[in-house]
Design a protein around this motif. Structure first.
Motif, mmCIF file in Angstrom:
data_model
loop_
_atom_site.group_PDB
_atom_site.id
_atom_site.type_symbol
_atom_site.label_atom_id
_atom_site.label_comp_id
_atom_site.label_asym_id
_atom_site.label_seq_id
_atom_site.Cartn_x
_atom_site.Cartn_y
_atom_site.Cartn_z
ATOM 1 N N ARG A 1 0.834 -1.214 0.000
ATOM 2 C CA ARG A 1 0.000 0.000 0.000
ATOM 3 C C ARG A 1 0.862 1.254 0.000
ATOM 4 N NH1 ARG A 1 -3.704 -3.244 3.281
ATOM 5 N NH2 ARG A 1 -2.519 -2.782 5.158
ATOM 6 N N ARG B 1 2.106 1.893 -3.432
ATOM 7 C CA ARG B 1 1.049 2.402 -4.324
ATOM 8 C C ARG B 1 0.764 3.876 -4.068
ATOM 9 N NH1 ARG B 1 -2.399 -2.318 -2.327
ATOM 10 N NH2 ARG B 1 -1.433 -4.127 -3.342
ATOM 11 N N ASP B 2 0.940 4.305 -2.815
ATOM 12 C CA ASP B 2 0.668 5.704 -2.459
ATOM 13 C C ASP B 2 1.889 6.602 -2.629
ATOM 14 O OD1 ASP B 2 -1.885 4.932 -1.776
ATOM 15 O OD2 ASP B 2 -1.446 4.733 0.365
ATOM 16 N N ARG B 3 2.983 6.041 -3.087
ATOM 17 C CA ARG B 3 4.239 6.786 -3.183
ATOM 18 C C ARG B 3 4.137 7.888 -4.236
ATOM 19 N NH1 ARG B 3 9.902 3.453 -3.730
ATOM 20 N NH2 ARG B 3 11.363 5.198 -3.805
ATOM 21 N N TYR C 1 3.917 -3.095 -6.189
ATOM 22 C CA TYR C 1 2.484 -2.960 -5.919
ATOM 23 C C TYR C 1 1.846 -4.283 -5.511
ATOM 24 C CZ TYR C 1 2.606 1.633 -8.251
ATOM 25 O OH TYR C 1 2.871 2.934 -8.618
#
Length: 400
Positions: free
Chosen positions: A117, A120-122, A177
């Motif tokens: 997660r 993915r939020d990077r 991911y």
């Protein structure tokens, strides 16, 4: 941490050292029936590295604990899927970012959801992702099955190691991911497949929240270390201090006090339940072995300063390119910088911290030579020159 719990017990420095050795598989009889897969489950993570002198680090780790197990057996244990009672065949392990790039037991896939997660939020990446490249990689893997980045269309744009092609950027992003998983290393290249095909259905989810993931990894780290400080435990899977702080009270680890450590520590309660006893392993250690991969912990437990010098300019090296610490009698007693010349294992540089350790160093050299199919051992340099002849005599006696 703002408040610290009272220690439940006090340990001597020797208690802590023996607990750590047993937790890492170096004290007591090894579980040979469980083999390499048992070592992986016990340690929770086995670090990968590109350097190969005697062998690659992920081979050296089970060797150090089990002895001269076949190298093909090691690779097969990590990567060969199990087809017994399972259809389709599923892997026992996967590669992901833990302490570094590591082989991990496949049952821990759900507990790295917090890291997937986060990726993915990077907001920022060092490599630009070309339009359409990600979808193309997923489409190709779905149609053709497991592939290397070269087979997907190219790993690099130039010969520079860092200059990835758009395909390589896409497939590595998909790996982070969790849409893609590395299912083996082939000629040191990652072989990628869709996670939906490679990871067992019961494990293929990101349902666990960050707290549950972190609690599990902190507990696993504590079990793998036996006893450790806040920094030791956080470093095992490269967690942030505040992540550890948020869950350690509920992790199942218990606070302890260790003589001479000067800082709070936590232990696996199972490690405290029985005194660590048994036979000590004598072996060469990979510099990337989890027993010694955290320098401050190694110095605190063993009074031994270790640094990998492979990336140090040759003229500035003290112990050698790939100096391997020697473990004997539960202590780190020296270093060997090895090489291979045909069927000869060459000890390019040997450092002996205790003259009484010469027989143990000879034993470790000879077993390593046998493991990599060498029939002779040659010592080039010993940092204490007067110990060169005793070491040579001991090797000659063992080889006779």
């Amino acid at each position: 941490m703002t408040t610290l719990p009272r220690p439940t017990t006090s340990l001597t420095a020797d208690d802590a050292r023996r607990i750590a050795l047993r937790a890492q598989g170096f004290l007591g009889a090894p579980d040979r029936r469980a083999g390499v897969r048992g070592v992986l489950r016990h340690l929770g993570a086995v670090q990968l590295d590109t350097i190969s002198v005697l062998a690659r680090s992920h081979e050296l780790v089970p060797y150090a604990r089990l002895g001269a197990i076949g190298r093909k057996t090691v690779e097969s244990a990590y990567w060969k899927p199990s087809s017994v009672g399972v259809s389709p065949a599923r892997p026992h392990a996967f590669e992901y970012w833990s302490h570094a790039a590591c082989i991990l037991p496949v049952e821990e896939w759900p507990h790295f959801a917090f890291r997937r997660r986060a990726y993915r939020d990077r907001p920022h990446w060092n490599h630009e992702l070309p339009d359409g490249a990600y979808d193309q990689v997923i489409k190709q893997l779905r149609a053709e099955g497991p592939l290397t980045s070269t087979e997907l269309g190219g790993a690099k744009k130039t010969n520079e190691w860092w200059d990835w092609s758009g395909t390589k950027v896409a497939v590595e992003r998909a790996l982070m991911y969790g849409e893609v998983v590395c299912v083996e290393r082939r000629g040191w290249k990652r072989v990628y497949d869709l996670a939906e095909r490679a990871v067992p259905d019961a494990l293929l989810h990101d349902e666990l929240d960050d707290t549950e993931c972190l609690r599990r990894l902190v507990r696993l780290a504590g079990e793998s270390l036996g006893v450790g400080t806040r920094a030791d435990i956080a470093d095992y899977h490269r967690l942030k201090g505040e992540q550890l702080d948020a869950v350690i009270a509920d992790s199942g680890l218990v606070p302890v006090e260790v003589e001479g450590w000067g800082r709070p520590a936590w232990a696996d309660p199972a490690a405290l339940a029985t005194p660590p006893r048994g036979r000590h392993r004598t072996t060469l250690l990979s510099p990337f072995d989890s027993l010694i991969w955290e320098r401050a912990r190694t110095e605190r437990i063993f009074g031994f300063t270790h640094r990998l010098e492979a990336y140090v300019p040759k003229q500035k090296r003290v112990y050698g390119y790939f100096a391997m610490p020697v473990l004997a009698g539960g202590r780190l007693v020296g270093r060997v910088d090895p090489a291979r010349e045909g069927r000869t294992l060459v000890a390019k540089q040997v450092t002996v911290d205790d003259p009484k350790a010469v027989p143990a160093i000879a034993q470790a050299l000879l077993e390593a030579a046998t493991w990599v199919n060498c029939t002779d051992v040659r010592v080039e340099r010993v940092d204490t020159p007067e110990l060169r002849e005793p070491l040579a005599r001991e090797l000659a006696r063992m080889l006779a």
